[in-house]
Design an enzyme around this catalytic site. Structure first.
Site, PDB file in Angstrom:
ATOM      1  N   GLY A 161     -13.414 -48.531  47.539  1.00  0.00           N
ATOM      2  CA  GLY A 161     -14.237 -49.579  46.927  1.00  0.00           C
ATOM      3  C   GLY A 161     -14.927 -49.087  45.664  1.00  0.00           C
ATOM      4  N   ILE A 162     -16.042 -49.741  45.330  1.00  0.00           N
ATOM      5  CA  ILE A 162     -16.780 -49.413  44.117  1.00  0.00           C
ATOM      6  C   ILE A 162     -17.966 -48.524  44.484  1.00  0.00           C
ATOM      7  CG2 ILE A 162     -18.013 -50.448  42.148  1.00  0.00           C
ATOM      8  CD1 ILE A 162     -17.126 -53.216  43.404  1.00  0.00           C
ATOM      9  N   GLY A 163     -18.403 -47.670  43.578  1.00  0.00           N
ATOM     10  CA  GLY A 163     -19.720 -47.052  43.741  1.00  0.00           C
ATOM     11  C   GLY A 163     -19.702 -45.567  43.980  1.00  0.00           C
ATOM     12  N   ALA A 164     -20.898 -45.064  44.330  1.00  0.00           N
ATOM     13  CA  ALA A 164     -21.123 -43.627  44.388  1.00  0.00           C
ATOM     14  C   ALA A 164     -20.280 -42.953  45.478  1.00  0.00           C
ATOM     15  CB  ALA A 164     -22.604 -43.375  44.652  1.00  0.00           C
ATOM     16  N   ILE A 165     -20.129 -43.600  46.640  1.00  0.00           N
ATOM     17  CA  ILE A 165     -19.422 -42.922  47.729  1.00  0.00           C
ATOM     18  C   ILE A 165     -17.929 -42.767  47.397  1.00  0.00           C
ATOM     19  CG2 ILE A 165     -18.740 -43.096  50.168  1.00  0.00           C
ATOM     20  CD1 ILE A 165     -21.649 -44.044  50.696  1.00  0.00           C
ATOM     21  N   GLU A 184      -7.662 -52.724  46.752  1.00  0.00           N
ATOM     22  CA  GLU A 184      -8.181 -53.943  46.142  1.00  0.00           C
ATOM     23  C   GLU A 184      -8.508 -53.688  44.664  1.00  0.00           C
ATOM     24  OE1 GLU A 184     -11.080 -55.681  48.619  1.00  0.00           O
ATOM     25  OE2 GLU A 184     -12.573 -55.707  47.034  1.00  0.00           O
ATOM     26  N   GLY A 204     -12.904 -57.193  50.525  1.00  0.00           N
ATOM     27  CA  GLY A 204     -11.616 -56.834  51.140  1.00  0.00           C
ATOM     28  C   GLY A 204     -11.767 -55.889  52.312  1.00  0.00           C
TER      29      GLY A 204
HETATM   30  N1  COA Z   1     -31.741 -51.986  55.745  1.00  0.00           N
HETATM   31  C1  COA Z   1     -32.415 -52.465  54.678  1.00  0.00           C
HETATM   32  N2  COA Z   1     -31.921 -52.440  53.408  1.00  0.00           N
HETATM   33  C2  COA Z   1     -30.692 -51.902  53.237  1.00  0.00           C
HETATM   34  C3  COA Z   1     -29.939 -51.376  54.304  1.00  0.00           C
HETATM   35  C4  COA Z   1     -30.516 -51.417  55.608  1.00  0.00           C
HETATM   36  N3  COA Z   1     -29.866 -50.947  56.666  1.00  0.00           N
HETATM   37  N4  COA Z   1     -28.783 -50.901  53.813  1.00  0.00           N
HETATM   38  C5  COA Z   1     -28.785 -51.146  52.488  1.00  0.00           C
HETATM   39  N5  COA Z   1     -29.939 -51.733  52.142  1.00  0.00           N
HETATM   40  C6  COA Z   1     -30.344 -52.172  50.801  1.00  0.00           C
HETATM   41  C7  COA Z   1     -30.382 -51.011  49.813  1.00  0.00           C
HETATM   42  O1  COA Z   1     -31.629 -50.337  49.841  1.00  0.00           O
HETATM   43  C8  COA Z   1     -30.150 -51.717  48.503  1.00  0.00           C
HETATM   44  O2  COA Z   1     -31.322 -52.378  48.100  1.00  0.00           O
HETATM   45  P1  COA Z   1     -31.759 -52.408  46.552  1.00  0.00           P
HETATM   46  O3  COA Z   1     -30.652 -53.137  45.855  1.00  0.00           O
HETATM   47  O4  COA Z   1     -33.052 -53.160  46.585  1.00  0.00           O
HETATM   48  O5  COA Z   1     -31.877 -50.968  46.147  1.00  0.00           O
HETATM   49  C9  COA Z   1     -29.146 -52.817  48.893  1.00  0.00           C
HETATM   50  O6  COA Z   1     -29.303 -53.022  50.287  1.00  0.00           O
HETATM   51  C10 COA Z   1     -27.689 -52.412  48.638  1.00  0.00           C
HETATM   52  O7  COA Z   1     -27.444 -51.194  49.296  1.00  0.00           O
HETATM   53  P2  COA Z   1     -26.758 -49.939  48.540  1.00  0.00           P
HETATM   54  O8  COA Z   1     -26.684 -48.844  49.548  1.00  0.00           O
HETATM   55  O9  COA Z   1     -27.402 -49.643  47.240  1.00  0.00           O
HETATM   56  O10 COA Z   1     -25.370 -50.583  48.198  1.00  0.00           O
HETATM   57  P3  COA Z   1     -23.983 -50.005  47.804  1.00  0.00           P
HETATM   58  O11 COA Z   1     -23.802 -50.242  46.372  1.00  0.00           O
HETATM   59  O12 COA Z   1     -23.723 -48.628  48.322  1.00  0.00           O
HETATM   60  O13 COA Z   1     -23.063 -51.033  48.626  1.00  0.00           O
HETATM   61  C11 COA Z   1     -22.591 -52.465  50.465  1.00  0.00           C
HETATM   62  C12 COA Z   1     -23.141 -51.104  50.017  1.00  0.00           C
HETATM   63  C13 COA Z   1     -22.473 -52.455  51.957  1.00  0.00           C
HETATM   64  C14 COA Z   1     -23.549 -53.573  50.033  1.00  0.00           C
HETATM   65  C15 COA Z   1     -21.188 -52.652  49.795  1.00  0.00           C
HETATM   66  O14 COA Z   1     -20.367 -51.586  50.130  1.00  0.00           O
HETATM   67  C16 COA Z   1     -20.528 -53.948  50.202  1.00  0.00           C
HETATM   68  O15 COA Z   1     -20.825 -54.981  49.653  1.00  0.00           O
HETATM   69  N6  COA Z   1     -19.609 -53.886  51.200  1.00  0.00           N
HETATM   70  C17 COA Z   1     -18.923 -55.071  51.694  1.00  0.00           C
HETATM   71  C18 COA Z   1     -17.723 -55.437  50.865  1.00  0.00           C
HETATM   72  C19 COA Z   1     -16.634 -54.396  50.888  1.00  0.00           C
HETATM   73  O16 COA Z   1     -16.631 -53.456  51.647  1.00  0.00           O
HETATM   74  N7  COA Z   1     -15.659 -54.576  50.029  1.00  0.00           N
HETATM   75  C20 COA Z   1     -14.482 -53.750  49.976  1.00  0.00           C
HETATM   76  C21 COA Z   1     -14.406 -52.783  48.889  1.00  0.00           C
HETATM   77  S1  COA Z   1     -14.682 -53.395  47.233  1.00  0.00           S
END
Ligand code: COA
Length: 430
Positions: A214-218, A237, A335
């Site tokens: 996916g997208i992002g740091a991980i 995707e 996805g």
């Molecule tokens: N409780 C409270 N808040 C939480 C939380 C929890 N358990 N987990 C995450 N958050 C908050 C974070 O603090 C962050 O808040 P902020 O924007 O105010 O800083 C926000 O939710 C997003 O979390 P973050 O860890 O920064 O997001 P990310 O960029 O690493 O994405 C998902 C994590 C889960 C949101 C993202 O992977 C996603 O949308 N997944 C579903 C779709 C997917 O998997 N698509 C396939 C690949 S593209």
């Protein structure tokens, strides 16, 4: 009539093109960094002509002006994924969210949500009159194929990607020439926690595997730990700059793929200009629509596929919440389930949910119960590996008791006692 005459006949200004959107229309906007920024700006400027125009979009990378307060009479956004620019509007009730698997969006346009206008962005035409959808084929191409009217911004910055990625100028109703650089994704910030997670994920990846990231740091951190691997492939995707680095190093060469060998198969792209230059006219990158790339029956044809996605919460049974915090909509399923299902059906397919164990040591992401109102994204039946900076929990084929034990081992130490208390209560352990 030659395609050039058709092109010239249909050439209009952005201002004129958006006058063909009518009140009550359903408008689908091209996806992610493929969004036609110039056309969207024109549509916003023309807002006083519209009442109740429904805007369908998924990952919106622009400003999403149409969801701002004051736009309610003119536009109603129906988000298929919620992002930074649309989250407040959805949670404040100014916009809506429709849950849907990414690979099913093209069929929505055929069965449930008929498209009046597709507002898209494409490359300049080739010598045969074909424009490429460039960085976003996904639902963008299917939307045009279902739409009553196609309005296309032709932008010389849009790369000419290859695959099933073309539209002929005769299939566009209004053509607007406007050149502007594509939206770029800022590089992700990779800290020590992400590096640890990346290292654990990389330990589950073998030479010859095919990856979905996916997208992002991980995902970016995972890629940093793959530089010593060999013959990796891509069926994903999306991908970003990190994948380009590994292709240039020869680590990703798609040689071992059991399906669509020698091609990086993808439905959309987001990254920097470096990525957009890399995919331009590049026959090793095969772009297809999302009902193909993400379809679990297609994903499963990739032996040894490893999918890496992230989430919000995992409970002690292995239920994965990825798109909501309680009732608050944070993102969408995207996805995630398409690939997890496909991987679980593939020969030696594996899927990983990777996440920091906590939010800054204050909130545990491994919880006894998911928050009230949250939606389960990936069910406990589908979940496979869960990874945090503290290690790997291998959940597939494990009992509820074993799952809870494995998840507590990778939880943030600060929350292990509380989780253990619930584990003992649930399984009658003294
Ligand atoms: N409780 C409270 N808040 C939480 C939380 C929890 N358990 N987990 C995450 N958050 C908050 C974070 O603090 C962050 O808040 P902020 O924007 O105010 O800083 C926000 O939710 C997003 O979390 P973050 O860890 O920064 O997001 P990310 O960029 O690493 O994405 C998902 C994590 C889960 C949101 C993202 O992977 C996603 O949308 N997944 C579903 C779709 C997917 O998997 N698509 C396939 C690949 S593209």
């Amino acid at each position: 009539m030659s395609w050039k005459s058709i092109y010239n006949d249909r050439l209009v200004s952005g201002e004129t093109a958006v006058k063909h959107i009518k009140s009550g229309d359903r408008v689908v906007i091209g996806h992610a960094v493929g969004e036609p920024s110039h056309l969207i700006r024109n549509m916003i400027e023309n807002k006083d002509d519209y009442k109740d125009v429904e805007i369908i979009h998924m990952v919106a990378m622009g400003d999403s002006e149409y969801v701002k307060p004051g736009m309610e009479d003119h536009f109603r956004h129906n988000a298929l994924f919620v992002g930074g620019s649309t989250r407040n509007a959805v949670n404040a009730g100014r916009a809506d969210f429709t849950p849907i698997f990414f690979y099913e969006i093209p069929s929505l346009f055929k069965k449930n949500l008929s498209v009046d206008v597709a507002l898209v962005q494409v490359s300049i035409p080739d010598k045969h009159g074909y424009c490429s959808y460039g960085v976003s084929i996904d639902y963008t191409k299917p939307a045009c194929e279902s739409a009553k009217i196609v309005i296309a911004q032709v932008n010389e910055y849009m790369p000419r990607t290859l695959g099933d990625s073309f539209i002929h100028v005769s299939d566009m109703d209004y053509i607007v020439e406007y050149n502007e650089p594509l939206i770029e994704l800022p590089p992700a910030k990779i800290g020590d926690i992400e590096k640890k997670i990346g290292e654990h994920c990389a330990s589950l990846i073998e030479d010859g595997d095919t990856l979905q990231l996916g997208i992002g740091a991980i995902p970016d951190a995972v890629l940093q730990f793959l530089t010593h691997k060999k013959n990796l492939g891509i069926h994903s995707e999306m991908f970003s700059d990190g994948v380009v680095d590994l292709i240039e190093r020869g680590v990703i060469n798609n040689r071992n793929k059991s399906f669509m060998q020698d091609k990086s198969v993808v439905t959309f792209l987001m990254g920097s200009q470096k990525l957009y230059d890399f995919v331009d006219n590049n026959p090793s990158v095969e772009m297809r629509s999302v009902d193909f790339v993400n379809n679990p029956n297609i994903v499963m044809k990739n032996d040894n596929i490893v999918c890496i996605n992230s989430c919000i919460q995992v409970d002690l049974m292995g239920q994965v919440v990825s798109d909501s915090i309680g009732l608050k909509q944070i993102s969408g399923v995207g996805g995630q389930v398409d690939f997890i299902r496909g991987a679980s059906m593939a020969k030696n397919g594996r899927s990983i949910i990777a996440m920091p164990s906590s939010i800054k040591g204050k909130i545990s992401k491994i919880v006894p119960f998911i928050d009230e109102g949250a939606s389960v994204t990936t069910s406990r039946n589908d979940v496979d590996y869960v990874v945090t900076e503290y290690g790997i929990a291998d959940l597939k084929g494990r009992t509820l008791r074993e799952r809870a034990e494995a998840l507590i081992r990778i939880a943030h130490p600060k929350f292990r006692e509380e989780l253990t208390k619930e584990y003992k209560r649930r399984f009658n352990i003294n």
